[in-house]
Design a protein around this motif. Structure first.
Motif, PDB file in Angstrom:
ATOM      1  N   TRP A  32       0.822  -1.205   0.000  1.00  0.00           N
ATOM      2  CA  TRP A  32       0.000   0.000   0.000  1.00  0.00           C
ATOM      3  C   TRP A  32       0.855   1.254   0.000  1.00  0.00           C
ATOM      4  O   TRP A  32       1.944   1.293   0.548  1.00  0.00           O
ATOM      5  CB  TRP A  32      -0.917   0.024   1.221  1.00  0.00           C
ATOM      6  CG  TRP A  32      -1.881  -1.117   1.252  1.00  0.00           C
ATOM      7  CD1 TRP A  32      -2.993  -1.284   0.480  1.00  0.00           C
ATOM      8  CD2 TRP A  32      -1.820  -2.261   2.114  1.00  0.00           C
ATOM      9  NE1 TRP A  32      -3.624  -2.460   0.810  1.00  0.00           N
ATOM     10  CE2 TRP A  32      -2.927  -3.077   1.805  1.00  0.00           C
ATOM     11  CE3 TRP A  32      -0.936  -2.683   3.106  1.00  0.00           C
ATOM     12  CZ2 TRP A  32      -3.183  -4.276   2.457  1.00  0.00           C
ATOM     13  CZ3 TRP A  32      -1.183  -3.875   3.762  1.00  0.00           C
ATOM     14  CH2 TRP A  32      -2.293  -4.660   3.436  1.00  0.00           C
ATOM     15  N   GLY A  33       0.319   2.321  -0.592  1.00  0.00           N
ATOM     16  CA  GLY A  33       0.954   3.622  -0.504  1.00  0.00           C
ATOM     17  C   GLY A  33       1.717   4.034  -1.741  1.00  0.00           C
ATOM     18  O   GLY A  33       1.697   3.366  -2.776  1.00  0.00           O
ATOM     19  N   GLU A 165       1.540   4.950   3.101  1.00  0.00           N
ATOM     20  CA  GLU A 165       0.118   4.995   2.774  1.00  0.00           C
ATOM     21  C   GLU A 165      -0.492   6.217   3.446  1.00  0.00           C
ATOM     22  O   GLU A 165      -0.300   6.435   4.643  1.00  0.00           O
ATOM     23  CB  GLU A 165      -0.594   3.734   3.270  1.00  0.00           C
ATOM     24  CG  GLU A 165      -2.074   3.747   2.901  1.00  0.00           C
ATOM     25  CD  GLU A 165      -2.843   2.576   3.487  1.00  0.00           C
ATOM     26  OE1 GLU A 165      -3.618   1.972   2.749  1.00  0.00           O
ATOM     27  OE2 GLU A 165      -2.680   2.294   4.697  1.00  0.00           O
ATOM     28  N   GLN A 168      -6.229   6.856   5.897  1.00  0.00           N
ATOM     29  CA  GLN A 168      -7.451   6.333   5.273  1.00  0.00           C
ATOM     30  C   GLN A 168      -8.725   6.917   5.886  1.00  0.00           C
ATOM     31  O   GLN A 168      -9.779   6.859   5.273  1.00  0.00           O
ATOM     32  CB  GLN A 168      -7.495   4.806   5.396  1.00  0.00           C
ATOM     33  CG  GLN A 168      -6.332   4.125   4.704  1.00  0.00           C
ATOM     34  CD  GLN A 168      -6.290   4.427   3.220  1.00  0.00           C
ATOM     35  OE1 GLN A 168      -7.199   4.055   2.482  1.00  0.00           O
ATOM     36  NE2 GLN A 168      -5.248   5.109   2.761  1.00  0.00           N
ATOM     37  N   ASP A 174      -5.592   1.912   8.257  1.00  0.00           N
ATOM     38  CA  ASP A 174      -4.311   2.599   8.071  1.00  0.00           C
ATOM     39  C   ASP A 174      -3.152   1.633   8.264  1.00  0.00           C
ATOM     40  O   ASP A 174      -3.159   0.818   9.190  1.00  0.00           O
ATOM     41  CB  ASP A 174      -4.170   3.745   9.080  1.00  0.00           C
ATOM     42  CG  ASP A 174      -5.176   4.849   8.845  1.00  0.00           C
ATOM     43  OD1 ASP A 174      -5.248   5.342   7.714  1.00  0.00           O
ATOM     44  OD2 ASP A 174      -5.891   5.209   9.794  1.00  0.00           O
ATOM     45  N   ASN A 178       5.105   1.245   4.584  1.00  0.00           N
ATOM     46  CA  ASN A 178       4.991  -0.082   3.983  1.00  0.00           C
ATOM     47  C   ASN A 178       6.317  -0.663   3.510  1.00  0.00           C
ATOM     48  O   ASN A 178       6.521  -1.864   3.533  1.00  0.00           O
ATOM     49  CB  ASN A 178       4.036  -0.042   2.782  1.00  0.00           C
ATOM     50  CG  ASN A 178       2.599  -0.244   3.182  1.00  0.00           C
ATOM     51  OD1 ASN A 178       2.027  -1.270   2.900  1.00  0.00           O
ATOM     52  ND2 ASN A 178       2.013   0.742   3.861  1.00  0.00           N
TER      53      ASN A 178
END
Length: 185
Positions: A32-33, A165, A168, A174, A178
């Motif tokens: 993610w991110g 990330e 959220q 969250d 990452n």
């Protein structure tokens, strides 16, 4: 195809040369991110120590993020600190290589994707290895598994880029930090 290959950079066994410096990375980072900009030690300096920004465990009703930032402590002709970070957690105290030694490789402790209603955290901790063979383990969280050690920077690490990330909010879970790549100088 890895992100490095899509940019037309050269990738071989955890080493990338597309940023003007050799870049080392590991193969177990979270998915993610987005990658932050590169943070680099001032010319003539290398990373000899580090600190981590870690969120404490929140328990069953919280949204844990674990590792939120990595700060490199650069020494040489001058001293400086560089970091990539998100908003949660607190900085741990700095750990340094023995005198005359520099950070040269690293490992990430990463929690795999839990799926369903699991509370994902992605990166949880970092270990650095110094040019004299000393291992420094961060004061991060203990979820997940340690991955393989990155290739070595024989002259030393002098920068980083982190995959972070965005928050959220009410949209989801969250994870914060990452993955990370380190620059060799």
């Amino acid at each position: 195809m890895r992100e490095h290959e899509r940019r037309g950079t050269s990738v071989m066994e955890g080493v990338c040369t597309g940023f003007g410096h050799k870049v080392i990375f590991v193969d177990n980072g979270g998915s993610w991110g987005s990658w932050s900009g590169v943070r680099q030690c001032p010319p003539g300096t290398y990373a000899t120590g580090f600190s981590l920004k870690v969120e404490k465990k929140l328990g069953p009703n919280g949204d844990d993020t674990a590792l939120n930032g990595i700060m490199l402590h650069c020494t040489g002709l001058t001293s400086a600190t560089i970091s990539s970070e998100m908003c949660w957690g607190d900085w741990t105290h700095a750990q340094y290589c023995p005198s005359g030694s520099r950070l040269m490789s690293f490992q990430l402790r990463v929690e795999r994707h839990l799926g369903g209603n699991g509370d994902d955290t992605a990166a949880n901790n970092v270990r650095f290895f110094c040019t004299d063979g000393t291992m420094l383990q961060g004061f991060g969280q203990d979820w997940g598994e340690w991955g393989n050690t990155s290739p070595e920077c024989s002259a030393g690490i002098c920068g980083l880029s982190a995959k972070l990330e965005e928050e959220q909010g009410s949209r989801g879970d969250d994870t914060s930090l990452n993955d990370v790549k380190m620059l060799c100088c």
